[in-house]
Design a protein around this motif. Structure first.
Motif, short mmCIF file in Angstrom:
data_model
loop_
_atom_site.label_atom_id
_atom_site.label_comp_id
_atom_site.label_asym_id
_atom_site.label_seq_id
_atom_site.Cartn_x
_atom_site.Cartn_y
_atom_site.Cartn_z
N ILE A 44 0.81 -1.27 -0.10
CA ILE A 44 -0.02 -0.20 -0.07
C ILE A 44 0.89 1.32 -0.07
O ILE A 44 1.71 1.31 0.85
CB ILE A 44 -0.77 -0.07 1.23
N THR A 45 0.59 2.32 -0.89
CA THR A 45 1.27 3.41 -0.91
C THR A 45 0.35 4.55 -0.93
O THR A 45 -0.66 4.65 -1.52
CB THR A 45 2.02 3.68 -2.53
N GLY A 46 0.71 5.38 0.13
CA GLY A 46 -0.09 6.54 0.35
C GLY A 46 0.64 7.83 -0.27
O GLY A 46 1.89 8.06 -0.75
N ILE A 47 -0.26 8.71 -0.94
CA ILE A 47 0.30 9.96 -1.72
C ILE A 47 -0.47 11.01 -1.04
O ILE A 47 -1.43 11.27 -0.46
CB ILE A 47 -0.76 10.13 -2.92
N GLY A 48 0.70 12.28 -0.84
CA GLY A 48 0.40 13.43 -0.40
C GLY A 48 0.98 14.54 -1.33
O GLY A 48 2.00 14.30 -1.95
N SER A 49 0.66 15.83 -1.12
CA SER A 49 1.31 16.83 -1.76
C SER A 49 0.81 18.27 -1.13
O SER A 49 -0.19 18.32 -0.27
CB SER A 49 0.82 17.04 -3.20
N GLY A 50 1.55 19.19 -1.39
CA GLY A 50 1.33 20.60 -0.63
C GLY A 50 2.39 21.70 -0.75
O GLY A 50 2.79 22.32 -1.63
N ASP A 51 3.30 21.40 0.28
CA ASP A 51 4.48 22.08 0.63
C ASP A 51 5.66 21.61 -0.32
O ASP A 51 5.42 20.54 -0.71
CB ASP A 51 4.89 22.36 2.04
N THR A 52 6.78 22.29 -0.38
CA THR A 52 7.84 21.95 -1.26
C THR A 52 8.46 20.53 -0.49
O THR A 52 9.03 19.98 -1.44
CB THR A 52 8.85 23.04 -1.11
N MET A 53 8.55 20.35 0.72
CA MET A 53 9.16 19.23 1.21
C MET A 53 10.56 19.25 1.25
O MET A 53 11.29 18.12 0.82
CB MET A 53 8.47 17.74 0.53
N ALA A 54 11.27 20.35 0.85
CA ALA A 54 12.77 20.42 1.05
C ALA A 54 13.23 19.71 2.14
O ALA A 54 12.90 19.97 3.31
CB ALA A 54 13.21 21.79 0.90
N LEU A 91 3.41 14.74 4.03
CA LEU A 91 3.66 13.48 4.40
C LEU A 91 2.53 12.96 5.54
O LEU A 91 2.41 11.88 5.30
CB LEU A 91 5.02 13.46 5.28
N GLU A 92 2.11 13.80 6.31
CA GLU A 92 1.03 13.42 6.94
C GLU A 92 -0.38 12.94 5.99
O GLU A 92 -1.14 11.95 6.27
CB GLU A 92 0.46 14.31 8.04
N ALA A 93 -0.52 13.72 5.01
CA ALA A 93 -1.65 13.61 4.28
C ALA A 93 -1.42 11.87 3.42
O ALA A 93 -2.37 11.17 3.40
CB ALA A 93 -1.71 14.62 3.08
N ALA A 94 -0.08 11.75 3.18
CA ALA A 94 0.14 10.61 2.69
C ALA A 94 -0.28 9.20 3.57
O ALA A 94 -0.62 8.45 3.30
CB ALA A 94 1.40 10.29 2.23
N LEU A 95 0.33 9.53 4.98
CA LEU A 95 -0.28 8.58 5.83
C LEU A 95 -1.73 8.24 6.01
O LEU A 95 -2.11 7.25 6.42
CB LEU A 95 0.43 9.03 7.29
N TRP A 96 -2.38 9.48 6.03
CA TRP A 96 -3.85 9.45 6.27
C TRP A 96 -4.43 8.50 4.89
O TRP A 96 -5.40 7.81 5.01
CB TRP A 96 -4.56 10.52 6.34
#
Length: 370
Positions: A44-54, A91-96
């Motif tokens: 299972i792979t979770g996906i998130g996006s939003g900030d640059t995640m630098a 990263l939290e969005a991907a976990l959810w």
């Protein structure tokens, strides 16, 4: 289940013509999106996006080997990482996304399942002359929107008020108008001073006369007394803010001091999904509203939608929309299909497990720069 790896893709979509966003010092000629993936040993792979995640590479080891469903632990770890680097809420969005997939439920159901859709408002980006903005408002209504947010430049307030007045006259009392003054924070390199309190008081009073639904981010975040002054002087208009307020203790101080009518922290930019849920529920217990900022991309829109629908946010949900400069196709270029509102003017929560994200793998390959 264990986290085995965390990876990211940096995408860049060229914008021609450019987007001339009211809050940008220069026209935006490209649109960046970072997609983060959390991989597990069960496939299972979770996906998130939003900030640059630098700096994600240095943060990933904090999570590899951990149970992805241990969300409270992960939120605290993200907060500690945020202190030293970028903001890692995608990263939290991907976990959810993983947690919802494991549960076989949309994330909104895990957050309370208060609504399956929310009425959306068309959130504009560009400064437009009165006649042109009226034309875009009429188009938005034809699409199904029953509300629009208009930007006002602090150096051109007379033109901004004239624009709001023109839209009010053309669309009548049944079309809600929000106004964003963009005074609470600045883009990198923008050193302009915020509009002073006296001028802002005059402006908000005039907007209240035009039956504006809310006035957003009228003052810098630190000016709590100023926010309270605006609310006290204008009981007929709501004061909204907090979209980029990264401090949960400060947001709680806002609630304790009754600073805002509408709380807007973005779950993939400001405070994360778990913390935003807490803030939303506390705000609602104080008879205040939660309707998050959602100006990232379609993945960020979905993360905010799941939280807002889960807790019963509203009365509207922000839907970035200002064609031709900003369209669902531009905003959601990494998705298989752009998000759109229904004929009822609502943005409906995807009923697939997780966040309901479906990437366009060809677009990801085409626009990947890292």
């Amino acid at each position: 289940m264990k986290i085995t790896d965390i990876t990211s893709d940096q995408l860049r979509l060229d914008l021609d013509p450019p987007l001339r966003a009211a809050w940008d010092p220069e026209p935006r000629r490209h649109f960046d999106a970072t997609i983060v993936r959390v991989h597990t040993d069960e496939g299972i792979t979770g996906i998130g996006s939003g900030d640059t995640m630098a700096g994600l590479e240095s943060v990933a080891p904090l999570f590899v080997g951990e149970d992805p469903c241990a969300i409270v632990r992960h939120v605290k770890a993200i907060e500690s990482a945020n202190f030293h680097g970028a903001y890692y809420w995608p990263l939290e969005a991907a976990l959810w996304d993983i947690i919802g997939t494991v549960a076989g439920l949309p994330v909104s159901a895990l957050f309370g399942n208060a609504a399956s859709s929310l009425p959306a408002y068309a959130s504009s980006a560009e400064l437009k002359a009165p006649a042109e903005r009226v034309e875009t408002a009429l188009h938005a209504r034809e699409v199904g929107f029953r509300a629009m947010k208009i930007r006002i430049d602090g150096d051109r307030t007379a033109e901004g008020v004239a624009t709001v007045a023109a839209v009010r006259e053309a669309l009548g009392p049944d079309f809600d108008i929000m106004v964003d003054l963009n005074q609470s924070w600045r883009m990198a390199g923008d050193t302009a001073e915020a509009t002073d309190l006296a001028a802002t008081r005059r402006l908000v009073r005039r907007l209240a006369e035009l039956d504006v639904f809310w006035v957003e981010e009228p003052l810098p975040y630190a000016d709590l007394d100023g926010f309270r002054t605006l609310r006290a002087e204008n009981p007929g208009v709501r004061i909204a803010g907090g979209e980029m307020h990264h401090s949960m203790p400060e947001l709680l101080r806002y609630l304790e001091n009754d600073v805002l009518d509408v709380y807007q922290p973005d779950v993939v930019l400001a405070v994360g999904m778990h913390r935003a849920r807490t803030l939303a529920e506390l705000a609602q217990l104080k008879h205040r509203r939660f309707t998050p900022h959602s100006w990232t991309n379609g993945i960020g829109v979905l993360a905010n939608l799941h939280v807002a629908a889960g807790v019963g946010g509203g009365p509207y949900f922000e839907f970035p929309f200002d064609p031709p400069g900003w369209t669902p196709e531009r905003r959601d270029f990494m998705l298989a299909e752009p998000l759109t509102i229904g004929a009822d003017g609502h943005l409906h929560v995807p009923q697939r497990p997780g966040l309901g994200i479906e990437l366009d793998t060809e677009a990801v390959e085409r626009w990947r720069i890292r």
